[in-house]
Design an enzyme around this catalytic site. Structure first.
Site, PDB file in Angstrom:
ATOM      1  N   GLU A  87      -5.563 -10.809  -1.706  1.00  0.00           N
ATOM      2  CA  GLU A  87      -6.467 -10.640  -0.550  1.00  0.00           C
ATOM      3  C   GLU A  87      -7.934 -10.646  -0.984  1.00  0.00           C
ATOM      4  O   GLU A  87      -8.748  -9.864  -0.491  1.00  0.00           O
ATOM      5  CB  GLU A  87      -6.137  -9.336   0.187  1.00  0.00           C
ATOM      6  CG  GLU A  87      -4.678  -9.229   0.599  1.00  0.00           C
ATOM      7  CD  GLU A  87      -4.327  -7.977   1.383  1.00  0.00           C
ATOM      8  OE1 GLU A  87      -5.229  -7.308   1.917  1.00  0.00           O
ATOM      9  OE2 GLU A  87      -3.129  -7.666   1.464  1.00  0.00           O
TER      10      GLU A  87
ATOM     11  N   GLU B 156       0.811  -1.232   0.000  1.00  0.00           N
ATOM     12  CA  GLU B 156       0.000   0.000   0.000  1.00  0.00           C
ATOM     13  C   GLU B 156       0.839   1.274   0.000  1.00  0.00           C
ATOM     14  O   GLU B 156       0.565   2.212   0.754  1.00  0.00           O
ATOM     15  CB  GLU B 156      -0.984  -0.013   1.181  1.00  0.00           C
ATOM     16  CG  GLU B 156      -1.915  -1.214   1.147  1.00  0.00           C
ATOM     17  CD  GLU B 156      -2.983  -1.208   2.239  1.00  0.00           C
ATOM     18  OE1 GLU B 156      -2.956  -0.309   3.100  1.00  0.00           O
ATOM     19  OE2 GLU B 156      -3.834  -2.100   2.207  1.00  0.00           O
TER      20      GLU B 156
HETATM   21  C1  XIL Z   1      -5.943  -6.553   7.992  1.00  0.00           C
HETATM   22  C2  XIL Z   1      -6.289  -7.772   8.817  1.00  0.00           C
HETATM   23  O1  XIL Z   1      -7.279  -8.516   8.151  1.00  0.00           O
HETATM   24  C3  XIL Z   1      -6.734  -7.374  10.156  1.00  0.00           C
HETATM   25  O2  XIL Z   1      -6.939  -8.526  10.972  1.00  0.00           O
HETATM   26  C4  XIL Z   1      -5.685  -6.471  10.770  1.00  0.00           C
HETATM   27  O3  XIL Z   1      -6.070  -6.040  11.980  1.00  0.00           O
HETATM   28  C5  XIL Z   1      -5.422  -5.274   9.898  1.00  0.00           C
HETATM   29  O4  XIL Z   1      -5.026  -5.725   8.649  1.00  0.00           O
HETATM   30  N1  XIL Z   1      -4.837  -4.753   3.397  1.00  0.00           N
HETATM   31  C6  XIL Z   1      -3.807  -5.546   3.818  1.00  0.00           C
HETATM   32  C7  XIL Z   1      -4.005  -6.468   4.942  1.00  0.00           C
HETATM   33  O5  XIL Z   1      -2.747  -5.552   3.186  1.00  0.00           O
HETATM   34  O6  XIL Z   1      -2.835  -6.652   5.682  1.00  0.00           O
HETATM   35  C8  XIL Z   1      -5.107  -5.999   5.841  1.00  0.00           C
HETATM   36  O7  XIL Z   1      -5.338  -6.989   6.825  1.00  0.00           O
HETATM   37  C9  XIL Z   1      -6.346  -5.710   5.056  1.00  0.00           C
HETATM   38  C10 XIL Z   1      -6.107  -4.628   4.068  1.00  0.00           C
END
Ligand code: XIL
Length: 390
Positions: free
Chosen positions: A289, A177
């Site tokens: 994701e 990100e």
């Molecule tokens: C999120 C997790 O799902 C949560 O459990 C945590 O608290 C915060 O992060 N983008 C990403 C992930 O790259 O690492 C994130 O995961 C969701 C958004």
């Protein structure tokens, strides 16, 4: 069993009784005609689709790995069982991020990451590393000091982590990100704590990739981001990739998070993948994701939690699940035809355990392939069985 013959007898019996009542004298009470008996067949129990062991990973075995994100605490829960049974790749939902693995300078916590690795090895899963640098999970100690000091701290951390898991992790999200959502900045970089710590530039991205490559020459190194289903964000990501390649920064692949929703079209996903293929032959791609929210929220819901679609509670309409199943099927089918995509990870296993029940607002969501009771959803059946109509 109540047959037609029984029914006829009952009706005749009623008639005979009436006749004898008439002939038997006026003092006999008149008994009412019994109502016709209506036999309602029992409602059949809904047939729950149960995939055979390994059916999901096997279906795509020649195209891509099928991954699931999980928390260590879920490894012994139903989610862990499903992960072992149906997937061949695993990602730590948060336990391999810097704030967990690097609590203070020179101190490393391997407990959760090692547990995930052991689970992966026991269950024949490949481990995907997520993430070496993310502005939202960077411990404060890493960001203090001059840019030169920050560089040393970041590179030391990455060297330690990547070296420890060398040969055990097939791909690392090196930076996560780092692309801005603000299309009016004039460049593509997120103005984050890392941007500031670097001295108001994006040098930290180079530092991260160089340290990762030096620590493990064989691991695939990824830049990972969300929102690539939108052309603006995708364009900015490609600007950064172009620049990294022009300067020979070691980069092997692009990760598309794909936190999408039932209003997203499969074509948006394919456009992102195809744009990379068109410009960057040789770069790999992962969907890192994937989840499909049942809410089609405006951007404001994510930026300041306004305008979010209201909570369905326990009554998510069937039509939403139908759309979700069709979209999952279209995405998996379409990705299977794109040879640069060699891993597709879902951000969770069941709707009982998804970050989207809390993010961007607390609400009942249902973005995954198994429901809250850990029954396979129509989305999973749609992916696995082309003859099934969701
Ligand atoms: C999120 C997790 O799902 C949560 O459990 C945590 O608290 C915060 O992060 N983008 C990403 C992930 O790259 O690492 C994130 O995961 C969701 C958004």
């Amino acid at each position: 069993m109540f047959t037609a013959r029984d029914r006829l007898k009952l009706l005749l019996g009623g008639a005979a009784f009436s006749v004898s009542a008439c002939g038997g004298g006026s003092s006999s009470p008149v008994r009412p005609t019994p109502p016709p008996v209506v036999v309602t067949p029992p409602t059949p129990a809904p047939v729950i689709f149960v995939p055979t062991e390994g059916q999901l990973r096997d279906k795509f075995v020649n195209q891509f790995q099928v991954g699931g994100a999980i928390q260590v605490g879920q490894l012994t829960a139903p989610e862990g069982t499903l992960l072992g049974a149906q997937f061949n790749s695993i990602t730590a939902e948060f336990e391999m991020k810097p704030d967990i693995m690097g609590p203070s300078e020179g101190v490393y916590n391997w407990v959760e990451a090692d547990a995930l690795l052991a689970f992966a090895e026991d269950n024949g899963l490949q481990l995907r590393g997520h993430a070496l640098l993310w502005h939202r999970s960077t411990p404060d100690w890493m960001l203090t000091g001059t840019p030169a000091q920050v560089k040393v701290k970041l590179q030391t951390y990455i060297t330690e982590v990547v070296t420890r898991y060398r040969g055990k992790i097939y791909a690392w999200d090196v930076v996560n990100e780092v692309i801005t959502d603000d299309g009016s900045l004039g460049d593509a970089y997120r103005r984050s704590n890392w941007w500031t710590a670097s001295g108001g530039n994006a040098d930290y991205i180079d530092w991260a990739f160089e340290a990762a490559r030096a620590a493990d020459p064989d691991c695939k190194l990824y830049i990972n981001d969300y929102g690539t289903e939108f052309s603006g964000k995708l364009g900015r990501l490609l600007d950064v990739v172009r620049d990294l390649q022009a300067r020979d920064i070691p980069l092997d692949g692009i990760g598309h998070q794909m936190h999408i929703n039932v209003g997203t079209s499969a074509q948006q996903v394919f456009d992102a993948v195809d744009a990379v293929d068109t410009e960057f032959m040789g770069l790999e791609q992962h969907i890192t994701e994937l989840d499909i929210s049942v809410y089609s929220d405006p951007a404001s819901c994510f930026s300041d939690q306004t305008g979010c679609q209201s909570d369905y509670g326990t009554t998510i309409p069937d039509t939403v699940f139908t759309n979700q199943a069709q979209l999952y099927r279209a995405i998996f089918d379409g990705l299977a035809t794109r040879s640069s995509v060699n891993s597709v990870t879902l951000w969770g296993i069941s709707d009982a355990a998804t970050w989207l029940n809390e993010y961007p607002v607390s609400r009942t969501n249902a973005p995954l392939l198994w429901d809250r009771d850990r029954n396979a959803k129509s989305a999973l059946q749609a992916i696995l069985d082309s003859s099934f109509t969701p």
